[in-house]
Scaffold this active site. Structure first.
Site: not given
Ligand code: RIB
Ligand code: CA
Length: 315
Positions: A235
């Site tokens: 992500h």
């Molecule tokens: O939904 C994904 C996000 O939430 C990413 O930044 C992961 O590290 C969590 O913080």
């Protein structure tokens, strides 16, 4: 190289974003925030990753909770420590004395017009900085966000974790007028390490890659268990790539609004992808002016290959 400051909540994918930014950008600093785990854990984890990789980047502690609601953590995915799955080194230094909000303002003023803020956790620190010093919006070159989604959420059917964990903060950031690059869960849920790609990390000779492989295995196992996904999603790394290899992620300009009141939709990023041209028709609600470049597609295999190549360069 792009000057970048990462505001994060390590977090397995945050850890990789730090390693990529440190090699592929001019990483001026790291600020930590509540999110995947407590502020104490996310700060210790950021320092541990820096110690593991030999990074001397300043780390500043930030906000321990959101602007309005209570804290939301993600131990089901990232574990009790926020970065479970490997033996991490004890941090070789403490955070700097400055609070993250002050550190962000100081760095943005020092690097006026050059600094990109990578916001890859709940946006509490950045929103607080914007409220304290509105000039920040003119100092920053851009804000690149991992957050939201043009389709489904992960923490609720409608909301992605980072936005859900502090939607009031996200509303401040998206209304700031700073050029925003957004990569949401719609793209990042399909952009991650496959099992064979984790094995490639183990072929490296460096200690860093071996520890990252252990972390990615824990993270992948969690994705399989919780979401039935067969990748370890990068992500946060996707938020760095517009400033590392921009051709690997495609974006469209769109108006993005944050839902604050919906009983089932609080924390949703309402992205107007209607590509509506006619305005003033009065027939349907006119599109608001776009306030973000929203990611719609990524070349996952090339992006992950680039991440692996970068991680393998660490000792
Ligand atoms: O939904 C994904 C996000 O939430 C990413 O930044 C992961 O590290 C969590 O913080
Ligand atoms: Ca994160």
């Amino acid at each position: 190289m792009t000057k970048i400051l990462i505001d994060c909540d390590p977090g397995h994918d945050d850890a990789i974003a730090i390693l990529v930014a440190a090699k592929r950008c001019d990483l001026v600093g790291i600020t930590t925030v509540h999110g995947n785990s407590s502020l104490e854990n996310t700060t210790r984890n950021a320092l541990a990753i820096c110690t593991l990789a030999g990074l001397r980047v300043p780390v500043a502690r930030g906000c321990a909770g959101p602007l309005v609601a209570g804290v939301t953590h993600a131990a089901d995915i990232h574990g009790k420590s926020g970065l479970d799955g490997a033996t991490l080194p004890v941090p070789d230094r403490a955070p700097v004395d400055a609070h993250a909000v002050d550190f962000i303002l100081e760095q943005a003023e020092r690097h006026k017009g050059e600094l990109v803020l990578a916001v890859i956790g709940p946006q509490t620190n950045v929103a607080t900085a914007l409220r304290r010093e509105p000039k920040l919006a003119t100092w920053l070159k851009a804000i690149t966000i991992m957050g939201g989604s043009t389709t489904i959420g992960n923490i609720t059917p409608a909301a992605e974790f980072n936005i859900y964990a502090d939607p009031e903060a996200a509303a401040v950031v998206y209304a700031s007028g700073v050029p925003i690059w957004m990569v949401g869960y719609n793209v990042t849920r399909e952009t991650g390490f496959r099992q064979d790609e984790i094995e490639r990390l183990r072929q490296g000779r460096g200690r860093t890659a071996a520890v990252i492989a252990d972390l990615m295995q824990f993270y992948l196992d969690g994705q399989r268990r919780v979401f039935g996904l067969d990748i370890a999603p990068m992500h946060d790394v996707c938020a760095i790539f517009p400033f590392v290899q921009p051709d690997l992620i495609s974006h469209v300009e769109a108006a993005v609004e944050i839902e604050l009141a919906g009983r089932h939709t609080r924390g949703m990023t309402v992205c107007d992808l209607r590509n509506k041209r006619a305005t003033g028709t009065g027939v349907i609600r006119d599109a608001r002016a776009p306030n973000a470049r929203v990611a719609v597609k990524a070349d996952a295999r090339r992006l992950i290959a680039s991440v692996i190549d970068t991680v393998l360069t660490y000792p």
